[in-house]
Motif scaffolding. Sequence first.
Motif, mmCIF file in Angstrom:
data_model
loop_
_atom_site.group_PDB
_atom_site.id
_atom_site.type_symbol
_atom_site.label_atom_id
_atom_site.label_comp_id
_atom_site.label_asym_id
_atom_site.label_seq_id
_atom_site.Cartn_x
_atom_site.Cartn_y
_atom_site.Cartn_z
ATOM 1 N N ALA A 294 0.805 -1.223 0.000
ATOM 2 C CA ALA A 294 0.000 0.000 0.000
ATOM 3 C C ALA A 294 0.843 1.280 0.000
ATOM 4 C CB ALA A 294 -0.958 -0.009 1.187
ATOM 5 N N PRO A 295 1.954 1.366 0.738
ATOM 6 C CA PRO A 295 2.759 2.589 0.669
ATOM 7 C C PRO A 295 3.297 2.887 -0.732
ATOM 8 C CG PRO A 295 3.336 1.334 2.623
ATOM 9 C CD PRO A 295 2.433 0.467 1.813
ATOM 10 N N LEU A 296 3.602 1.865 -1.503
ATOM 11 C CA LEU A 296 4.067 2.091 -2.870
ATOM 12 C C LEU A 296 2.922 2.543 -3.768
ATOM 13 C CD1 LEU A 296 6.431 -0.987 -3.340
ATOM 14 C CD2 LEU A 296 7.093 1.389 -2.978
ATOM 15 N N THR A 297 1.705 2.118 -3.454
ATOM 16 C CA THR A 297 0.550 2.502 -4.261
ATOM 17 C C THR A 297 0.337 4.009 -4.233
ATOM 18 O OG1 THR A 297 -0.463 0.380 -3.699
ATOM 19 C CG2 THR A 297 -1.896 2.051 -4.654
ATOM 20 N N LEU A 298 0.676 4.656 -3.120
ATOM 21 C CA LEU A 298 0.518 6.108 -3.026
ATOM 22 C C LEU A 298 1.323 6.830 -4.092
ATOM 23 C CD1 LEU A 298 0.642 6.778 0.828
ATOM 24 C CD2 LEU A 298 -1.341 6.891 -0.680
ATOM 25 N N GLY A 299 2.495 6.292 -4.404
ATOM 26 C CA GLY A 299 3.348 6.966 -5.379
ATOM 27 C C GLY A 299 3.180 6.447 -6.795
ATOM 28 N N ASP A 300 3.006 5.135 -6.943
ATOM 29 C CA ASP A 300 2.997 4.525 -8.280
ATOM 30 C C ASP A 300 1.597 4.244 -8.810
ATOM 31 O OD1 ASP A 300 5.750 4.563 -8.095
ATOM 32 O OD2 ASP A 300 5.870 2.516 -7.327
ATOM 33 N N GLY A 301 0.604 4.202 -7.931
ATOM 34 C CA GLY A 301 -0.749 3.857 -8.361
ATOM 35 C C GLY A 301 -0.943 2.355 -8.425
ATOM 36 N N GLY A 302 -2.204 1.927 -8.385
ATOM 37 C CA GLY A 302 -2.502 0.505 -8.366
ATOM 38 C C GLY A 302 -2.160 -0.215 -9.645
ATOM 39 N N PHE A 303 -2.081 0.525 -10.770
ATOM 40 C CA PHE A 303 -1.787 -0.106 -12.055
ATOM 41 C C PHE A 303 -0.293 -0.315 -12.285
ATOM 42 C CE2 PHE A 303 -6.084 1.432 -13.229
ATOM 43 C CZ PHE A 303 -6.594 0.249 -13.721
ATOM 44 N N SER A 304 0.534 0.085 -11.352
ATOM 45 C CA SER A 304 1.964 -0.196 -11.472
ATOM 46 C C SER A 304 2.161 -1.704 -11.647
ATOM 47 C CB SER A 304 2.707 0.273 -10.215
ATOM 48 O OG SER A 304 4.037 -0.194 -10.207
ATOM 49 N N PRO A 305 2.957 -2.137 -12.644
ATOM 50 C CA PRO A 305 3.057 -3.582 -12.926
ATOM 51 C C PRO A 305 3.407 -4.430 -11.709
ATOM 52 C CG PRO A 305 4.093 -2.320 -14.671
ATOM 53 C CD PRO A 305 3.737 -1.338 -13.598
ATOM 54 N N ASP A 306 4.363 -3.982 -10.894
ATOM 55 C CA ASP A 306 4.770 -4.777 -9.741
ATOM 56 C C ASP A 306 3.644 -4.909 -8.724
ATOM 57 O OD1 ASP A 306 7.251 -5.135 -10.834
ATOM 58 O OD2 ASP A 306 8.188 -3.493 -9.740
ATOM 59 N N ILE A 307 2.872 -3.841 -8.556
ATOM 60 C CA ILE A 307 1.765 -3.876 -7.603
ATOM 61 C C ILE A 307 0.587 -4.659 -8.174
ATOM 62 C CG2 ILE A 307 0.073 -2.443 -6.387
ATOM 63 C CD1 ILE A 307 2.236 -0.270 -6.239
ATOM 64 N N PHE A 308 0.321 -4.494 -9.464
ATOM 65 C CA PHE A 308 -0.827 -5.135 -10.088
ATOM 66 C C PHE A 308 -0.726 -6.654 -9.996
ATOM 67 C CE2 PHE A 308 -3.436 -6.681 -13.590
ATOM 68 C CZ PHE A 308 -4.563 -5.878 -13.495
ATOM 69 N N ILE A 309 0.433 -7.219 -10.271
ATOM 70 C CA ILE A 309 0.562 -8.677 -10.291
ATOM 71 C C ILE A 309 0.641 -9.279 -8.899
ATOM 72 C CG2 ILE A 309 1.710 -8.627 -12.537
ATOM 73 C CD1 ILE A 309 4.338 -9.180 -11.087
ATOM 74 N N GLN A 310 0.743 -8.431 -7.848
ATOM 75 C CA GLN A 310 0.804 -8.952 -6.484
ATOM 76 C C GLN A 310 -0.564 -8.955 -5.805
ATOM 77 O OE1 GLN A 310 3.762 -6.682 -4.366
ATOM 78 N NE2 GLN A 310 5.400 -7.249 -5.773
ATOM 79 N N THR A 311 -1.583 -8.381 -6.446
ATOM 80 C CA THR A 311 -2.922 -8.367 -5.871
ATOM 81 C C THR A 311 -3.553 -9.745 -6.036
ATOM 82 O OG1 THR A 311 -3.053 -6.027 -6.447
ATOM 83 C CG2 THR A 311 -5.106 -7.118 -5.856
ATOM 84 N N TRP A 312 -4.417 -10.127 -5.108
ATOM 85 C CA TRP A 312 -4.784 -11.541 -4.960
ATOM 86 C C TRP A 312 -5.426 -12.189 -6.193
ATOM 87 C CZ3 TRP A 312 -9.774 -13.305 -5.232
ATOM 88 C CH2 TRP A 312 -10.803 -12.380 -5.051
ATOM 89 N N PRO A 313 -6.311 -11.543 -6.980
ATOM 90 C CA PRO A 313 -6.852 -12.286 -8.135
ATOM 91 C C PRO A 313 -5.776 -12.676 -9.148
ATOM 92 C CG PRO A 313 -8.239 -10.392 -7.633
ATOM 93 C CD PRO A 313 -6.972 -10.220 -6.839
#
Length: 320
Positions: free
Chosen positions: A153-172
């Motif tokens: 979540a702290p990285l989401t503040l800067g990169d947004g939820g669509f950031s590739p690293d964050i997107f592929i780590q979300t549970w679905p």
Amino acid sequence: MSATTLAPPRSAVLRAAGLRHRTTVLTLLTVMAALALALLLHGWYVHAGLERSGATSCDPATDACVARYKTFLHEYGASLLAIEPVVYVLGGAFGAFVGGPLLAREFEHGTVRFAWTQGAGRSRWTAGTVTLVGGVLVLVAALFGVLLRWWSAPLTLGDGGFSPDIFIQTWPVMVGRVVVSFGVAVLAGAVLRRTVVAVGVGLAASVALPFVAGAFRFHYQQPLEEPVHTMRAMALDGRWLGEVWFSDPAGNRISNDEFYSHGDFAQLQKLVHDGGYTAHQVYQPADRFWPFQFIEAGWMLALGIAACAAAVWWVRRRAV
């Protein structure tokens, strides 16, 4: 005189598969529990630092809030960036490590013939094994993805939820990645009958899959377009910015090189704000994050299940 062998009930097949592979399941649960504990402790440390910085309670559009977030990253960003590649690899890799030996080891040790003579038959034996172990894997992957969503979540503040690293780590998507690497590894084990090779094929699939998905993820739905009159970042609403193009005062589209040749940032900002030039953003809005998650998870799950079904078919028709 002939004897008829009654096939055992489905529950008995699953129970036998659980006993056969309980070591694999327990090892998976132990490793993931250790990783989860480490992420919980590190996540608590990072989230506490984010709260102290004040970056979560200020207006992200202000320079003061941006400065607070940069201060947080300066202190805590190194540890986040150090752990993120490990999480990225493990996210799909444990599907390969579980799926690779599932059938390949049985062929290597010659125990498949014994299993096939216990009344269940090769198809039910393979399907039961894959279903039970795969079901546990899906549950663990989903829980791990929920934890990673909180941790990042702290990285989401800067990169947004669509950031590739964050997107592929979300549970679905995490579940989809794991199922694909698991299915590919199981199929490779059934066909090639070598545990190390099967694990390697599954690992290759888990590493390549995010790059393949990222190549066409932006086009899951038709992107939107919005004209703006500023050069400042406009992704504060969580949108995924795919492209920016420019038009001159007459409304004609011009190349980016032509636009940027007009001067430095201040001059370009003046052109866009007061000089009649327009910046056009092509983007995906933030509210499409979860639909994109389920779209990507859907085709990944279909691919992984197809690989598992192919493994069952191979064992039934080809394995001897």
